[in-house]
Design a protein around this motif. Structure first.
Motif, PDB file in Angstrom:
ATOM      1  N   ALA A 147       0.841  -1.205   0.000  1.00 34.87           N
ATOM      2  CA  ALA A 147       0.000   0.000   0.000  1.00 34.87           C
ATOM      3  C   ALA A 147       0.872   1.250   0.000  1.00 34.87           C
ATOM      4  CB  ALA A 147      -0.928  -0.009   1.201  1.00 34.87           C
ATOM      5  N   LEU A 148       1.998   1.163   0.651  1.00 36.78           N
ATOM      6  CA  LEU A 148       2.903   2.314   0.716  1.00 36.78           C
ATOM      7  C   LEU A 148       3.736   2.456  -0.555  1.00 36.78           C
ATOM      8  CD1 LEU A 148       4.100   1.954   4.417  1.00 36.78           C
ATOM      9  CD2 LEU A 148       2.878   3.929   3.454  1.00 36.78           C
ATOM     10  N   THR A 149       4.232   1.313  -1.044  1.00 37.26           N
ATOM     11  CA  THR A 149       5.146   1.411  -2.193  1.00 37.26           C
ATOM     12  C   THR A 149       4.392   1.556  -3.508  1.00 37.26           C
ATOM     13  OG1 THR A 149       5.191  -0.986  -2.398  1.00 37.26           O
ATOM     14  CG2 THR A 149       6.919   0.015  -1.073  1.00 37.26           C
ATOM     15  N   GLY A 150       3.170   1.022  -3.549  1.00 40.18           N
ATOM     16  CA  GLY A 150       2.443   1.041  -4.823  1.00 40.18           C
ATOM     17  C   GLY A 150       3.066   0.067  -5.804  1.00 40.18           C
ATOM     18  N   ASP A 151       2.541   0.106  -7.018  1.00 41.68           N
ATOM     19  CA  ASP A 151       3.050  -0.810  -8.036  1.00 41.68           C
ATOM     20  C   ASP A 151       2.810  -0.187  -9.403  1.00 41.68           C
ATOM     21  OD1 ASP A 151       3.470  -2.791  -9.919  1.00 41.68           O
ATOM     22  OD2 ASP A 151       2.856  -4.388  -8.535  1.00 41.68           O
ATOM     23  N   SER A 152       3.902   0.191 -10.022  1.00 39.98           N
ATOM     24  CA  SER A 152       3.732   0.890 -11.299  1.00 39.98           C
ATOM     25  C   SER A 152       3.152  -0.023 -12.373  1.00 39.98           C
ATOM     26  CB  SER A 152       5.069   1.471 -11.758  1.00 39.98           C
ATOM     27  OG  SER A 152       5.995   0.417 -11.927  1.00 39.98           O
ATOM     28  N   ILE A 153       3.435  -1.319 -12.264  1.00 42.62           N
ATOM     29  CA  ILE A 153       2.937  -2.233 -13.301  1.00 42.62           C
ATOM     30  C   ILE A 153       1.417  -2.337 -13.255  1.00 42.62           C
ATOM     31  CG2 ILE A 153       2.964  -4.632 -14.106  1.00 42.62           C
ATOM     32  CD1 ILE A 153       5.894  -4.721 -13.000  1.00 42.62           C
ATOM     33  N   ASP A 154       0.881  -2.437 -12.030  1.00 43.79           N
ATOM     34  CA  ASP A 154      -0.570  -2.528 -11.894  1.00 43.79           C
ATOM     35  C   ASP A 154      -1.223  -1.163 -11.753  1.00 43.79           C
ATOM     36  OD1 ASP A 154      -0.314  -5.204 -12.039  1.00 43.79           O
ATOM     37  OD2 ASP A 154      -0.584  -5.594  -9.893  1.00 43.79           O
ATOM     38  N   ASN A 155      -0.404  -0.130 -11.806  1.00 46.56           N
ATOM     39  CA  ASN A 155      -0.903   1.234 -11.690  1.00 46.56           C
ATOM     40  C   ASN A 155      -1.527   1.516 -10.317  1.00 46.56           C
ATOM     41  OD1 ASN A 155      -0.922   3.689 -12.921  1.00 46.56           O
ATOM     42  ND2 ASN A 155      -2.963   3.449 -13.816  1.00 46.56           N
ATOM     43  N   ILE A 156      -0.903   0.930  -9.304  1.00 45.50           N
ATOM     44  CA  ILE A 156      -1.354   1.216  -7.933  1.00 45.50           C
ATOM     45  C   ILE A 156      -0.518   2.378  -7.410  1.00 45.50           C
ATOM     46  CG2 ILE A 156      -1.375   0.303  -5.569  1.00 45.50           C
ATOM     47  CD1 ILE A 156      -2.009  -2.437  -6.917  1.00 45.50           C
ATOM     48  N   PRO A 157      -1.169   3.447  -6.968  1.00 44.37           N
ATOM     49  CA  PRO A 157      -0.418   4.683  -6.690  1.00 44.37           C
ATOM     50  C   PRO A 157       0.599   4.578  -5.549  1.00 44.37           C
ATOM     51  CG  PRO A 157      -2.745   4.901  -6.071  1.00 44.37           C
ATOM     52  CD  PRO A 157      -2.613   3.599  -6.790  1.00 44.37           C
ATOM     53  N   GLY A 158       0.171   4.082  -4.390  1.00 45.25           N
ATOM     54  CA  GLY A 158       1.080   4.091  -3.240  1.00 45.25           C
ATOM     55  C   GLY A 158       1.391   5.514  -2.793  1.00 45.25           C
ATOM     56  N   VAL A 159       2.448   5.652  -2.012  1.00 43.24           N
ATOM     57  CA  VAL A 159       2.866   6.987  -1.576  1.00 43.24           C
ATOM     58  C   VAL A 159       4.146   7.350  -2.317  1.00 43.24           C
ATOM     59  CG1 VAL A 159       3.616   8.396   0.372  1.00 43.24           C
ATOM     60  CG2 VAL A 159       1.838   6.657   0.709  1.00 43.24           C
ATOM     61  N   PRO A 160       4.119   8.457  -3.059  1.00 47.56           N
ATOM     62  CA  PRO A 160       5.313   8.825  -3.834  1.00 47.56           C
ATOM     63  C   PRO A 160       6.524   8.973  -2.917  1.00 47.56           C
ATOM     64  CG  PRO A 160       3.429  10.203  -4.439  1.00 47.56           C
ATOM     65  CD  PRO A 160       3.003   9.380  -3.273  1.00 47.56           C
ATOM     66  N   GLY A 161       7.625   8.469  -3.381  1.00 48.94           N
ATOM     67  CA  GLY A 161       8.860   8.608  -2.620  1.00 48.94           C
ATOM     68  C   GLY A 161       9.087   7.496  -1.615  1.00 48.94           C
ATOM     69  N   ILE A 162       8.128   6.622  -1.450  1.00 47.24           N
ATOM     70  CA  ILE A 162       8.303   5.509  -0.506  1.00 47.24           C
ATOM     71  C   ILE A 162       8.560   4.220  -1.277  1.00 47.24           C
ATOM     72  CG2 ILE A 162       7.305   4.213   1.421  1.00 47.24           C
ATOM     73  CD1 ILE A 162       7.505   7.085   2.160  1.00 47.24           C
ATOM     74  N   GLY A 163       9.713   3.654  -1.081  1.00 48.71           N
ATOM     75  CA  GLY A 163      10.058   2.377  -1.708  1.00 48.71           C
ATOM     76  C   GLY A 163       9.973   1.271  -0.690  1.00 48.71           C
ATOM     77  N   PRO A 164      10.342   0.065  -1.072  1.00 47.54           N
ATOM     78  CA  PRO A 164      10.218  -1.080  -0.163  1.00 47.54           C
ATOM     79  C   PRO A 164      11.052  -0.918   1.106  1.00 47.54           C
ATOM     80  CG  PRO A 164      11.206  -1.735  -2.288  1.00 47.54           C
ATOM     81  CD  PRO A 164      10.740  -0.321  -2.428  1.00 47.54           C
ATOM     82  N   LYS A 165      12.233  -0.376   0.973  1.00 43.20           N
ATOM     83  CA  LYS A 165      13.107  -0.254   2.159  1.00 43.20           C
ATOM     84  C   LYS A 165      12.508   0.703   3.177  1.00 43.20           C
ATOM     85  CE  LYS A 165      16.700  -2.860   1.087  1.00 43.20           C
ATOM     86  NZ  LYS A 165      15.875  -4.072   0.792  1.00 43.20           N
ATOM     87  N   THR A 166      12.101   1.870   2.694  1.00 43.36           N
ATOM     88  CA  THR A 166      11.507   2.856   3.589  1.00 43.36           C
ATOM     89  C   THR A 166      10.223   2.320   4.201  1.00 43.36           C
ATOM     90  OG1 THR A 166      12.285   4.433   1.959  1.00 43.36           O
ATOM     91  CG2 THR A 166      10.921   5.291   3.744  1.00 43.36           C
ATOM     92  N   ALA A 167       9.432   1.683   3.362  1.00 43.81           N
ATOM     93  CA  ALA A 167       8.150   1.161   3.841  1.00 43.81           C
ATOM     94  C   ALA A 167       8.376   0.144   4.951  1.00 43.81           C
ATOM     95  CB  ALA A 167       7.391   0.527   2.673  1.00 43.81           C
ATOM     96  N   ALA A 168       9.339  -0.750   4.746  1.00 45.80           N
ATOM     97  CA  ALA A 168       9.608  -1.774   5.751  1.00 45.80           C
ATOM     98  C   ALA A 168      10.060  -1.128   7.061  1.00 45.80           C
ATOM     99  CB  ALA A 168      10.674  -2.739   5.237  1.00 45.80           C
TER     100      ALA A 168
END
Length: 987
Positions: free
Chosen positions: A199-220
């Motif tokens: 939910a935080l990272t989103g997914d560009s392939i599925d066009n899920i927005p997430g929170v801009p600037g948050i990647g998997p590392k930050t999210a974790a």
DNA sequence: ACAGAAGCTTA
DNA sequence: GTAAGCTTCTGTT
């Protein structure tokens, strides 16, 4: 579904069981991209993903028996996406919206992989409105509740949220198990927090927005700190990093929406339960039949060895990649290999057929991945932009195009613009001849800012004639004729209308773009009438505003390209590529040239005939008025019936289905035969007025102002059987049977210095019958050049051919024709004006003498019932979706039609082959003859006087040998050809 | 202006 | 009994 109440299944899932769930859709894409391209040798069907899938499943099943691996499935299912539309699209319309269409060579493999699954005796599961992932989530929950374990065969991170002590994943390509530790290792969070992480990272392939600037590392890291997403969002102010804090506060809603989107649904109302997935013993023969059909030699050998089966003894399966679209009636296109599936009990869930799923799979990819947006098309008004688009077409190698003109008649049409599409959603319109101010007397002037026609066409010519770019059009013949008049050729090309015709001949109502778009893309196209008006309000495309024209024309090109993407792969998948490539596509330019040449029609002759007919009709009219005592409208069957059967009380009146008196020619003839004067005169009057209105009056109006000739339109995709049709005007129904009618043929003339040559097949359909039904007496009669109707009569009635009464021969002839039409006692009785019992007795006798024909008829009916279609000798398929109708008369009609279709269709295929061969053969022989018309079993040429002698043998040779080399008939074909100054004498 | 029925032409 | 297309009439939109 309360299966807990009482166990309905003997194999109810229990503790210790292990459910394997293969993410079929995910695997298709991975296998496709991971493996090099692979094509079936025999026809080029792409199969790399299918092979990858089969290898993977085979390995899993083999390992399943290998106790060393430790994980042994007791239940097994393959889960697919149903379509690209799911409940998530209601939540968020842009969900997966930036997915591009699947590659063309992947599309046919969607269906094949479902077949593969069933060949492995595994259930295929899918459900409308849900993704495969949701089904997998639901089944995992069910397995856990039953105390069983589950393994998901996938490496998709979207599924990792399901991992638990009882559920793990397995990546077959990397041969890697994914459990709780592996998820933590990879993502830094345990499986239950994967949802919040995504939910935080989103997914560009599925066009899920997430929170801009948050990647998997930050999210974790954030989840580690705050525990879960809700806590994080409520305490976001505590985040130290300013940018991160602001982004999360600002995008909290996006995060919540994203969470909804990535959360897999664990309570899908599934139709099948895990109990249905009990692993069956594999059926080696069925699997091998499939693998052989795919031509996977190595895997076939391995499976044969492992199952102890002799692969050589197994017939390759007939793989229909999908079933006929069966909105009406039952599903038909079920091949034997498939039918066997039902009894194997492999997939209880699939009894509704795989049609929707397959169509959906196709749509999911090529068609609706990117929505059709008619406002997104470009209007090209400068040369450089046009050049850029053409360059783009050279890069993609495929371009859809369409011309917009002033007329439906390609010989009259002036170019108004053209459109191009280089990929789905990317289309442009090039206006060239739009005008404005149509209301005033001058007809308006050109709209400013349009490209000069010459410059634009010079660029377009480069593209249209480029061998490296495939041009795709809908009804290409039209564009070919128009463009040819502007000096452009088009090659190479594909025609979506013809592809549809080959795929769905008989099954679809029409093959026009509007219905194809609706059927395959679920898209309602802009109607021409909405743009240019209809009837009185019709303004002509040249007067349509350019922005409106851009939407319409751009859509045409866009839709054509998408249709091509969907339809073209299906040809090879169904084994129909050669029908399209040999019988349809090459005929397009041949017919285009025939239409362009036209035929000379003598105005004077028609005008003189028209006068004679008018006089004759007027004379009869007066006599009729004299007989009935008032001046009614003789052309009105209603008034006529009222007089004949009402006022005059003539006997034998019958009613039509609408309750009106019938005044058919047959009925009036019968009355005339009884000595009544009036009916005879009405029949005569009708003949004269028919000839006048339909032919002598109408034909001059079709003479082209510039060429002075009549240019008919030949339709390639109009009939169910493969015949051509002719219209505007129809030159395939010019009278010939009566002396009066034949006079009209004298108006069809050769130019000065030329002759018309007519070459027609003798008894082609009966010869085809003799061949396909394999009737010794008929074959011999044809081989000897004997009189086929006399032979038939002789066989039936025991009368010698010598000195046979003409009535006896006439009856045999009617029976022969009856066979071709799918005989019935009713029809034969009508034809011969004899009682139905007598006709029935004739038919019985005929079948006694020619039992092979009865067998042929029965075999054809059985085949049509089983498959829903019949095939011609050359493989053309003609569908009869209603042949299993519970209505006996509908069923009988379809049976007769299917019997006729094989014969008529084969004859049509033969003359098509002859036409395609004809021009090169004439050129090779150094002859200049020009083919002008086709009338089902006849070809009409215009031949220079001094070439007539050399040309006729070439024409006959091509026609008589047309089946070769594809097929060799066991009956010779005979062609009669004659030359004369007009069509009447040449025929 | 359009659609369906009836009727007629061909292979 | 199969496969087409065109014209006229008739009733509806």
């Amino acid at each position: 579904m309360d299966r807990d109440a009482s166990p309905r299944y003997p194999f109810a899932m229990k503790k210790g069981d292990h459910l394997f769930l293969v993410d079929g859709s995910g695997y298709i894409f991975r296998a496709y991209h991971a493996l090099p391209p692979l094509n079936r040798k025999s026809d080029g069907l792409p199969t790399n993903a299918v092979l990858g899938f089969c290898n993977m499943v085979w390995k899993l099943m083999r390992d399943a028996r290998d106790t060393d691996v430790g994980v042994t499935p007791t239940h097994f299912a393959v889960i697919f996406d149903y379509s690209s539309k799911t409940f998530r699209n209601d939540l968020y319309p842009e969900y997966k919206a930036n997915r591009s269409a699947p590659p063309e060579d992947l599309i046919p493999q969607f269906g094949l992989i479902r077949h593969a699954t069933r060949a492995f005796s595994l259930p295929c599961v899918e459900m409308e409105g849900f993704e495969a992932d949701d089904l997998i989530a639901t089944y995992c929950r069910m397995a856990e509740e039953a105390g069983a374990d589950a393994t998901i065969i996938s490496s998709d991170k979207d599924l990792m949220q399901l991992v638990s002590p009882a559920v793990s994943m397995y990546d077959p390509m990397k041969d890697r198990q994914i459990g709780i530790p592996e998820v933590i290792e990879k993502w830094g969070v345990p499986p239950e927090k994967m949802i919040d992480l995504q939910a935080l990272t989103g997914d560009s392939i599925d066009n899920i927005p997430g929170v801009p600037g948050i990647g998997p590392k930050t999210a974790a890291q954030l989840l580690e700190q705050f525990g879960d997403l809700d806590t994080l969002l409520s305490r976001a102010e505590e985040i130290k990093q300013q940018k991160r804090r602001e982004s999360i506060i600002e995008n909290a809603d996006k995060a919540r929406l994203s969470r909804e989107l990535v959360t897999l649904k664990r309570d899908v109302p599934v139709k099948e339960v895990p109990d249905d997935f009990v692993l069956e013993p594999s059926n080696g023969a069925k699997l091998l039949a499939f693998l052989k059909a795919m031509e996977f030699t190595t895997l076939t050998r391995r499976v044969a060895e492992a199952t102890g089966t002799d692969a050589a003894e197994i017939e390759p399966a007939d793989i229909p990649v999908e079933r006929a679209d069966s909105a009406h009636g039952p599903d038909m296109e079920t091949a034997p290999a498939e039918a066997a599936d039902e009894t194997a009990g492999a997939a209880p869930a699939m009894d509704e057929g795989d049609t929707p799923s397959l169509l959906a799979a196709l749509r999911a990819g090529a068609a609706t991945a990117e929505k059709i947006d008619v406002d997104a098309y470009h209007t090209i008004t400068d040369l450089q932009t046009l050049k850029d688009w053409i360059e783009e077409a050279f890069e993609t190698g495929v371009v859809a195009f369409d011309t917009e003109t002033t007329s439906l008649d390609p010989m009259q049409a002036e170019l108004v613009g053209f459109s191009l599409a280089t990929r789905p959603g990317r289309a442009a319109y090039v206006p060239l001849g739009h005008r404005q101010g149509a209301g005033d007397l001058l007809g308006g002037g050109p709209v400013e800012g349009q490209l000069p026609v010459r410059e634009a066409l010079a660029e377009l010519k480069r593209l249209m004639e480029a061998p490296s770019v495939l041009k795709v059009a809908q009804n290409l013949k039209y564009d070919l004729v128009v463009m040819s008049r502007y000096g452009l050729d088009i090659a190479p090309y594909d025609d979506t209308m013809l592809i549809s015709y080959v795929l769905d001949g008989g099954a679809a109502r029409g093959h026009g773009m509007d219905s194809l778009a609706e059927k395959w893309l679920g898209h309602k196209t802009i109607q021409f009438g909405e743009v240019a008006g209809t009837g009185k309000s019709f303004i002509g495309f040249e007067n349509v505003a350019i922005d409106k024209a851009t939407r319409y024309a751009g859509e045409d090109a866009d839709v054509t390209l998408r249709l091509w993407q969907v339809l073209k792969p299906r040809l090879a998948a169904k084994g129909l590529a050669s029908v399209y490539e040999r019988l349809e596509r090459p005929l397009v330019p041949v017919l285009a040239r025939m239409e362009q040449r036209g035929i000379s029609v003598d105005r004077q002759i028609l005008s003189r005939l028209s006068g004679e007919l008018a006089q004759g009709a007027a004379a009869i009219e007066e006599e009729i008025y004299g007989l009935i005592g008032e001046r009614i409208n003789i052309g009105s069957p209603r008034q006529l019936g009222e007089i004949l059967f009402g006022r005059m009380g003539l006997p034998g009146g019958s009613k039509t289905k609408t309750g009106q008196w019938s005044t058919s020619a047959q009925l009036l003839e019968d009355l005339a035969a009884e000595g009544h004067e009036l009916p005879r005169k009405i029949v005569d009057w009708r003949q004269l007025t028919k000839l006048k209105s339909t032919y002598t009056d109408a034909l001059p109006g079709y003479i082209h102002p510039e060429t002075g000739r009549v240019h008919t339109n030949f339709a390639l995709a109009a009939t169910t059987t493969g015949r051509l049709s002719s219209s505007d005007p129809n030159l395939q129904n010019i009278p010939v049977r009566t002396a009066e009618g034949r006079k009209i043929r004298t108006a069809f003339v050769a130019d000065k210095g030329f002759k018309l040559v007519s070459a027609d097949y003798s008894q082609i359909e009966l010869r085809v019958l003799a061949h396909v039904a394999d009737i010794a007496q008929l074959k011999q009669a044809f081989a000897e050049g004997a009189d086929i109707h006399a032979i038939t009569a002789s066989e039936m009635f025991g009368v010698p051919v010598e000195g046979m009464p003409s009535e006896v021969r006439r009856r045999a002839k009617a029976i022969n024709f009856g066979i071709i039409y799918g005989i019935s006692a009713f029809g034969l009785a009508n034809q011969l004006s004899i009682p139905r019992e007598e006709a029935g007795a004739y038919i019985k006798k005929y079948f006694e003498r020619f039992p092979g024909i009865r067998d042929y008829i029965e075999a054809t009916k059985t085949y049509a019932r089983e498959f829903g279609y019949v095939e011609t000798v050359f493989g053309r398929r003609i569908h009869y979706p209603e042949i299993r109708s519970p209505n006996p008369s509908v069923r009988a009609f379809n049976e007769r039609a299917s019997i006729n279709a094989r014969l008529q269709g084969t004859a049509a295929d033969i003359i098509r082959r002859a036409m395609i061969r004809m021009e090169p053969a004439l050129t090779e022989a150094g002859l200049s003859a020009r083919m002008l018309l086709q009338v089902h079993d006849e070809l009409i040429f215009e031949v220079a006087d001094d070439e007539v002698g050399a040309t006729i043998p070439v024409i006959c040779d091509v026609m008589e040998n047309a089946p070769m080399p594809a097929r060799s008939l066991s009956v010779p074909l005979r062609v009669d050809a004659r030359a004369a100054l007009n069509w009447d004498e040449a025929h």
